[in-house]
Scaffold this motif. Structure first.
Motif, PDB file in Angstrom:
ATOM      1  N   LEU A  80      24.344 -84.167  59.106  1.00 42.44           N
ATOM      2  CA  LEU A  80      25.108 -84.761  57.999  1.00 42.44           C
ATOM      3  C   LEU A  80      26.602 -84.739  58.275  1.00 42.44           C
ATOM      4  O   LEU A  80      27.301 -85.738  58.045  1.00 42.44           O
ATOM      5  CB  LEU A  80      24.798 -84.033  56.690  1.00 42.44           C
ATOM      6  CG  LEU A  80      23.437 -84.334  56.084  1.00 42.44           C
ATOM      7  CD1 LEU A  80      23.076 -83.304  55.026  1.00 42.44           C
ATOM      8  CD2 LEU A  80      23.424 -85.738  55.494  1.00 42.44           C
ATOM      9  N   ASP A  81      27.111 -83.617  58.769  1.00 42.64           N
ATOM     10  CA  ASP A  81      28.539 -83.511  59.060  1.00 42.64           C
ATOM     11  C   ASP A  81      28.966 -84.528  60.117  1.00 42.64           C
ATOM     12  O   ASP A  81      30.012 -85.171  59.997  1.00 42.64           O
ATOM     13  CB  ASP A  81      28.903 -82.095  59.513  1.00 42.64           C
ATOM     14  CG  ASP A  81      28.817 -81.071  58.393  1.00 42.64           C
ATOM     15  OD1 ASP A  81      28.694 -81.466  57.211  1.00 42.64           O
ATOM     16  OD2 ASP A  81      28.852 -79.860  58.711  1.00 42.64           O
ATOM     17  N   THR A  82      28.153 -84.676  61.162  1.00 42.38           N
ATOM     18  CA  THR A  82      28.467 -85.636  62.214  1.00 42.38           C
ATOM     19  C   THR A  82      28.446 -87.057  61.662  1.00 42.38           C
ATOM     20  O   THR A  82      29.330 -87.866  61.971  1.00 42.38           O
ATOM     21  CB  THR A  82      27.483 -85.494  63.390  1.00 42.38           C
ATOM     22  OG1 THR A  82      27.631 -84.181  63.934  1.00 42.38           O
ATOM     23  CG2 THR A  82      27.751 -86.526  64.468  1.00 42.38           C
ATOM     24  N   ALA A 112      22.307 -79.110  49.299  1.00 44.14           N
ATOM     25  CA  ALA A 112      22.970 -79.724  48.145  1.00 44.14           C
ATOM     26  C   ALA A 112      23.568 -78.638  47.250  1.00 44.14           C
ATOM     27  O   ALA A 112      24.725 -78.751  46.804  1.00 44.14           O
ATOM     28  CB  ALA A 112      21.980 -80.588  47.356  1.00 44.14           C
ATOM     29  N   HIS A 113      22.804 -77.592  47.010  1.00 44.59           N
ATOM     30  CA  HIS A 113      23.290 -76.482  46.181  1.00 44.59           C
ATOM     31  C   HIS A 113      24.541 -75.854  46.793  1.00 44.59           C
ATOM     32  O   HIS A 113      25.521 -75.585  46.089  1.00 44.59           O
ATOM     33  CB  HIS A 113      22.184 -75.443  46.003  1.00 44.59           C
ATOM     34  CG  HIS A 113      22.587 -74.261  45.194  1.00 44.59           C
ATOM     35  ND1 HIS A 113      22.757 -74.324  43.829  1.00 44.59           N
ATOM     36  CD2 HIS A 113      22.884 -72.991  45.567  1.00 44.59           C
ATOM     37  CE1 HIS A 113      23.140 -73.139  43.384  1.00 44.59           C
ATOM     38  NE2 HIS A 113      23.223 -72.314  44.415  1.00 44.59           N
ATOM     39  N   LYS A 114      24.516 -75.645  48.126  1.00 44.64           N
ATOM     40  CA  LYS A 114      25.685 -75.074  48.809  1.00 44.64           C
ATOM     41  C   LYS A 114      26.907 -75.976  48.671  1.00 44.64           C
ATOM     42  O   LYS A 114      28.032 -75.499  48.635  1.00 44.64           O
ATOM     43  CB  LYS A 114      25.381 -74.865  50.295  1.00 44.64           C
ATOM     44  CG  LYS A 114      24.525 -73.666  50.597  1.00 44.64           C
ATOM     45  CD  LYS A 114      24.222 -73.551  52.077  1.00 44.64           C
ATOM     46  CE  LYS A 114      25.458 -73.091  52.809  1.00 44.64           C
ATOM     47  NZ  LYS A 114      25.196 -72.793  54.237  1.00 44.64           N
ATOM     48  N   ARG A 115      26.669 -77.291  48.598  1.00 46.47           N
ATOM     49  CA  ARG A 115      27.767 -78.249  48.483  1.00 46.47           C
ATOM     50  C   ARG A 115      28.143 -78.539  47.032  1.00 46.47           C
ATOM     51  O   ARG A 115      29.027 -79.346  46.764  1.00 46.47           O
ATOM     52  CB  ARG A 115      27.406 -79.549  49.204  1.00 46.47           C
ATOM     53  CG  ARG A 115      27.301 -79.351  50.714  1.00 46.47           C
ATOM     54  CD  ARG A 115      27.003 -80.618  51.442  1.00 46.47           C
ATOM     55  NE  ARG A 115      27.019 -80.386  52.891  1.00 46.47           N
ATOM     56  CZ  ARG A 115      27.094 -81.342  53.787  1.00 46.47           C
ATOM     57  NH1 ARG A 115      27.154 -82.607  53.415  1.00 46.47           N
ATOM     58  NH2 ARG A 115      27.106 -81.048  55.067  1.00 46.47           N
ATOM     59  N   GLY A 116      27.446 -77.885  46.105  1.00 49.99           N
ATOM     60  CA  GLY A 116      27.781 -78.012  44.694  1.00 49.99           C
ATOM     61  C   GLY A 116      27.355 -79.327  44.056  1.00 49.99           C
ATOM     62  O   GLY A 116      27.973 -79.765  43.093  1.00 49.99           O
ATOM     63  N   ALA A 121      23.447 -87.612  48.309  1.00 45.73           N
ATOM     64  CA  ALA A 121      23.374 -89.067  48.257  1.00 45.73           C
ATOM     65  C   ALA A 121      23.316 -89.685  49.650  1.00 45.73           C
ATOM     66  O   ALA A 121      22.878 -90.820  49.803  1.00 45.73           O
ATOM     67  CB  ALA A 121      24.572 -89.621  47.491  1.00 45.73           C
ATOM     68  N   ASN A 122      23.733 -88.939  50.654  1.00 47.26           N
ATOM     69  CA  ASN A 122      23.781 -89.461  52.025  1.00 47.26           C
ATOM     70  C   ASN A 122      22.621 -88.960  52.883  1.00 47.26           C
ATOM     71  O   ASN A 122      22.707 -88.935  54.102  1.00 47.26           O
ATOM     72  CB  ASN A 122      25.116 -89.125  52.682  1.00 47.26           C
ATOM     73  CG  ASN A 122      25.351 -87.634  52.786  1.00 47.26           C
ATOM     74  OD1 ASN A 122      24.675 -86.822  52.150  1.00 47.26           O
ATOM     75  ND2 ASN A 122      26.322 -87.255  53.596  1.00 47.26           N
TER      76      ASN A 122
END
Length: 138
Positions: A80-82, A112-116, A121-122
């Motif tokens: 996802l980050d890449t 998703a939880h870690k990212r709040g 969506a991606n």
């Protein structure tokens, strides 16, 4: 035939245009041409969305579970980050088997939880064999 080749046939047919489907081999070649070492995760492929040609998705094919010390979480995070760093629409995960599908879904929920956020969506998760069957590849 490999699962990734089968998936390419399912999604693009016989179209070999690298603007539609960019294989991992071509992605590695692009990085090598820059003269730098890859610091990002290399996706299995990039795929141009037929419904919205301005969107390109990273493709990840998972055939077996990554066990131990959060390997699946790290792999999904890196994918996802890449994708985000390269301005891609996101990541399409194609997984084989119900237990792996659940593991990827559970990991996506944790991420998703870690990212709040409630969901990512991606990120889309698809059953590989259902996709291949629906497209008439297997």
């Amino acid at each position: 035939m490999t699962a990734i080749t089968e998936l390419r046939l399912a999604l693009t047919g016989l179209d070999t245009n690298p603007e539609v489907w960019t294989s991992e081999r071509l992605l590695r070649r692009r990085i090598k041409a820059t003269g730098t070492e890859p610091t990002d995760r290399i996706h299995d492929a990039w795929f141009r969305d037929f419904t919205d040609p301005d969107r390109v998705w990273a493709i990840e094919v998972e055939l077996s579970r990554k066990f131990g010390d959060g390997r699946l979480l790290r792999a999904m995070t890196a994918a996802l980050d890449t994708a985000e760093r390269h301005g891609l629409a996101g990541v399409l995960y194609f997984v084989r088997g119900a237990s792996l599908f659940r593991a990827v879904e559970d990991t996506a929920a944790r991420l998703a939880h870690k990212r709040g956020v409630e969901s990512l969506a991606n990120l889309e998760i698809h059953d590989l064999d259902t996709t291949l069957t629906r497209k008439g590849v297997i």
